[in-house]
Design an enzyme around this catalytic site. Sequence first.
Site, PDB file in Angstrom:
ATOM      1  N   ARG A 136       0.818  -1.213   0.000  1.00 28.09           N
ATOM      2  CA  ARG A 136       0.000   0.000   0.000  1.00 28.09           C
ATOM      3  C   ARG A 136       0.850   1.261   0.000  1.00 28.09           C
ATOM      4  O   ARG A 136       0.325   2.376   0.140  1.00 28.09           O
ATOM      5  CB  ARG A 136      -0.935   0.014   1.217  1.00 28.09           C
ATOM      6  CG  ARG A 136      -2.165  -0.875   1.035  1.00 28.09           C
ATOM      7  CD  ARG A 136      -3.001  -1.006   2.308  1.00 28.09           C
ATOM      8  NE  ARG A 136      -3.166   0.219   3.048  1.00 28.09           N
ATOM      9  CZ  ARG A 136      -2.591   0.474   4.222  1.00 28.09           C
ATOM     10  NH1 ARG A 136      -1.810  -0.423   4.816  1.00 28.09           N
ATOM     11  NH2 ARG A 136      -2.810   1.613   4.848  1.00 28.09           N
ATOM     12  N   LYS A 137       2.140   1.127  -0.182  1.00 28.23           N
ATOM     13  CA  LYS A 137       3.013   2.301  -0.284  1.00 28.23           C
ATOM     14  C   LYS A 137       2.935   2.827  -1.719  1.00 28.23           C
ATOM     15  O   LYS A 137       3.780   2.553  -2.564  1.00 28.23           O
ATOM     16  CB  LYS A 137       4.443   1.935   0.096  1.00 28.23           C
ATOM     17  CG  LYS A 137       4.594   1.548   1.559  1.00 28.23           C
ATOM     18  CD  LYS A 137       6.020   1.150   1.887  1.00 28.23           C
ATOM     19  CE  LYS A 137       6.141   0.681   3.334  1.00 28.23           C
ATOM     20  NZ  LYS A 137       7.503   0.215   3.666  1.00 28.23           N
TER      21      LYS A 137
END
Length: 280
Positions: A136-137
């Site tokens: 999710r970066k």
Amino acid sequence: MSSVLLHDFIIEEHVKNALKEDIGFGDITTDYLVGEDEVITAKLNTREDGILCGIDIVEMVFKTLSKEIRIEKYFKDGERIKKGDTLAIITGPARAVLIGERTALNYIQRLSGIATETNKYQVAIGDNKARITDTRKTTPGFRMFEKYAVFTGGARLHRFNLADCVMIKDNHIQFAGSITNAVKKIREKLSHTHKIEIECDTFEQVKEAIEAKADIIMLDNMNCDLMKKCVELIDGRAMIEASGNVTIDTISEIAKTGVDVISSSAIVAKAKTLDIALDM
């Protein structure tokens, strides 16, 4: 024009906002220089080898600016492109082509860069069963496109957002007091359609995660010897994810431990843009 994961209405809304941001009150250079009736032809060329991603978005950018633009595409997303290849020929009103150039290139350069980097990691895994996956970066507001690029590059996709899957991380464990407590409390309310993943830093945590019947066990920042030991212990009772300190140089050894997926933010965060240009 809809692609896997990206549908026309999603692309169109994002493209319109991107054009609003770039154009503002108007392109004073192009508007004052180019006549309304002038037409040009431009070639979309790549100056680097890579994996193409975003060609349909380029088309959406230009056709949002003018329905009169015609685009002849020679490659599809996911195909390998080589330095010097012409990816598409664009013909239409000169103002629309010149105004949309930068926005179109921003999409295709960024997405092709991510797809290319992702593919390098998957190739580096070799014949091992593991697949590279993302995290999710991502860039705020651009996640759907970055994940599409990761998928196009040949990776598996991790959760899209916090509602996709339970992921019990170190701070959650500390808050709950233990893995067992965290899983018990979550299972009281969790939908039957969701899986539970637990981030484990130690061999003892892996034991507890197995006893708690985790669906996915993440081996976080472990060395390869410890990962092998954990894989043997889990013995197919949960899907195994390796994470932490994953680089293009280490991913092959990590894959040899027998894990199922290897997550890395590098395929998005450290991917460079692919050198693609619009030549008049």
